[in-house]
Write an enzyme that holds these catalytic residues in place. Sequence first.
Site, PDB file in Angstrom:
ATOM      1  N   ASP A  80       0.846  -1.191   0.000  1.00 13.03           N
ATOM      2  CA  ASP A  80       0.000   0.000   0.000  1.00 13.03           C
ATOM      3  C   ASP A  80       0.880   1.238   0.000  1.00 13.03           C
ATOM      4  O   ASP A  80       1.939   1.243  -0.625  1.00 13.03           O
ATOM      5  CB  ASP A  80      -0.918  -0.038   1.240  1.00 13.03           C
ATOM      6  CG  ASP A  80      -2.251   0.626   1.019  1.00 13.03           C
ATOM      7  OD1 ASP A  80      -2.282   1.865   0.944  1.00 13.03           O
ATOM      8  OD2 ASP A  80      -3.268  -0.080   0.926  1.00 13.03           O
ATOM      9  N   HIS A 140      -3.441   5.866   3.983  1.00  8.83           N
ATOM     10  CA  HIS A 140      -4.235   4.733   3.515  1.00  8.83           C
ATOM     11  C   HIS A 140      -3.664   3.395   3.999  1.00  8.83           C
ATOM     12  O   HIS A 140      -4.391   2.535   4.511  1.00  8.83           O
ATOM     13  CB  HIS A 140      -4.293   4.771   1.989  1.00  8.83           C
ATOM     14  CG  HIS A 140      -5.256   3.814   1.377  1.00  8.83           C
ATOM     15  ND1 HIS A 140      -4.876   2.558   0.949  1.00  8.83           N
ATOM     16  CD2 HIS A 140      -6.578   3.919   1.100  1.00  8.83           C
ATOM     17  CE1 HIS A 140      -5.922   1.933   0.440  1.00  8.83           C
ATOM     18  NE2 HIS A 140      -6.977   2.739   0.517  1.00  8.83           N
ATOM     19  N   ASN A 188     -14.030   0.246  -6.198  1.00  8.26           N
ATOM     20  CA  ASN A 188     -15.070   1.192  -5.790  1.00  8.26           C
ATOM     21  C   ASN A 188     -15.763   1.811  -7.001  1.00  8.26           C
ATOM     22  O   ASN A 188     -15.967   3.015  -7.068  1.00  8.26           O
ATOM     23  CB  ASN A 188     -14.462   2.306  -4.926  1.00  8.26           C
ATOM     24  CG  ASN A 188     -13.811   1.775  -3.681  1.00  8.26           C
ATOM     25  OD1 ASN A 188     -14.163   0.704  -3.185  1.00  8.26           O
ATOM     26  ND2 ASN A 188     -12.847   2.511  -3.154  1.00  8.26           N
ATOM     27  N   SER A 210     -11.221  -0.982  -0.005  1.00  8.04           N
ATOM     28  CA  SER A 210      -9.897  -0.992   0.614  1.00  8.04           C
ATOM     29  C   SER A 210      -9.979  -1.363   2.086  1.00  8.04           C
ATOM     30  O   SER A 210      -9.046  -1.938   2.648  1.00  8.04           O
ATOM     31  CB  SER A 210      -9.237   0.385   0.483  1.00  8.04           C
ATOM     32  OG  SER A 210      -8.770   0.613  -0.812  1.00  8.04           O
TER      33      SER A 210
END
Length: 485
Positions: A130, A162, A253, A317
């Site tokens: 990530d 994130h 998404n 996520s």
Amino acid sequence: MSDKTMGISRRNVLKIAGGSIAGAGIVGSASANDRVEVNVGFASQRGRQAALDKADETVRDFDSLDIVTAKMPKQAAEGLRNNPNVRYVEENGTVHAHAQTLPWGIDRVDADVAHDNGDTGSGADIAILDTGIQSDHPDLEANLGEGKDFSGKGTWEDGDGHGTHCAGIANAVNNSEGVVGVSTEATLHAGKVLGDDGSGSFSDVAAGIEWAADQGYDVVSLSLGASSGTTALRDAVDYAYENGVLVVSSAGNSGPCNDCVGYPAAYDNAVAVSSTDEDDSLSSFSSTGSEIELAAPGGSVYSTYVGGEYDTLSGTSMSCPHVSGAGAQLMANGATNAEARDTLKNTAEDIGLSSNEQGAGLLDVEAALAGDDGDDGDDGDDGGDGGDAAPAIDTLSVADSSNGGWARFDADWSVSDADGDLSSVELALTQSGSTVDSATTSVSGSSASGSDQLEEKKGSGSYDVTLTVTDSSGNTATRTETVSA
């Protein structure tokens, strides 16, 4: 990726109860005998002495600060407010520590019950690929192992938030502050494959996956994606899975949409995870498709964030690391990646969504670790052995071998069944909903593999290749690959 919906910082950990007498004054019909405990900030020694003279009891006389804490009648405290040698008089309120929060997602998938049963993930390794992980976050530091930068940043520290958020969902420490993760004592490893702007290249991600596999880590958690994939990325996912890594990826998404699972989630050897909200509905943003294997909480999830803080984010996520933490729990207990994958699906809870939305169902950590059937836990007649497990599709790879006269596709597949009662494998080639070719193979035992060629004379355009595996009890699993001639 995810959308930031609400910020809650550690600066809000302490909450003061009690008001300021200096700001509001002391009024009303209180008797002279009513007493309060106040902090008196004085401007001179005369002010200090005035506070001490009014006090029935001196609670604290600070050494360096010009403050006296004392108990006195309310009227005396009010009188001190008018003394020119006194800066302020305020009631001495109460400070409360902010206890550890149990995020709704951890509660919903019964990870907290697993913790109470002694399952912590200790001994397992989770690679968070990530934006990095904050190495000194108080809820992550004790669980943090190695890290490597693939983004060109030069450090694997998280400059975005994130990755730190995902790490906390998967494996935040179970302590007296902040939050708790699905797993609590696995080792987190940070592969910084995304820059601080939240983006990275296919090559960076593939290199991170290769690194995690070469290190022998148990789980790779990929809360990232793209609308299309590359052969290099697929090769990396296959390499990791073939070397014993459970690869978990967010579905994307792009919702509301149909058949829109992103990559790498759409690859056969990745576990694609969709997102649910607190009411068990599909999150409006969640991508869907036949590749979905599990659903997990992803709407408004509270977790760790950069700066030693905590934040609430939404996205698939957030769903992905719920499953990653659960996979680590199973692999810490000795499961292989394939066994962990099957167990997570076989024990998932049916929450009434379509298979394209929930896959096998909502993640149920307690059931997975206990070997329950994932329905409601009160069947009472299966001895806790999980009942009749559905078969699983381990791999489906379709290659285009078309020529001028034929649309032709070569399908390689492998399937398995925990109960050892495989029955048949059927492949169908369809175009615009019509079947143009098919092949059926009888199988048995706990695993099988094979190759089939499907074709259409003078065919062209886009086709779906669908594999359906069935066991002797009639349980099935299906996967579809879209190809073009």
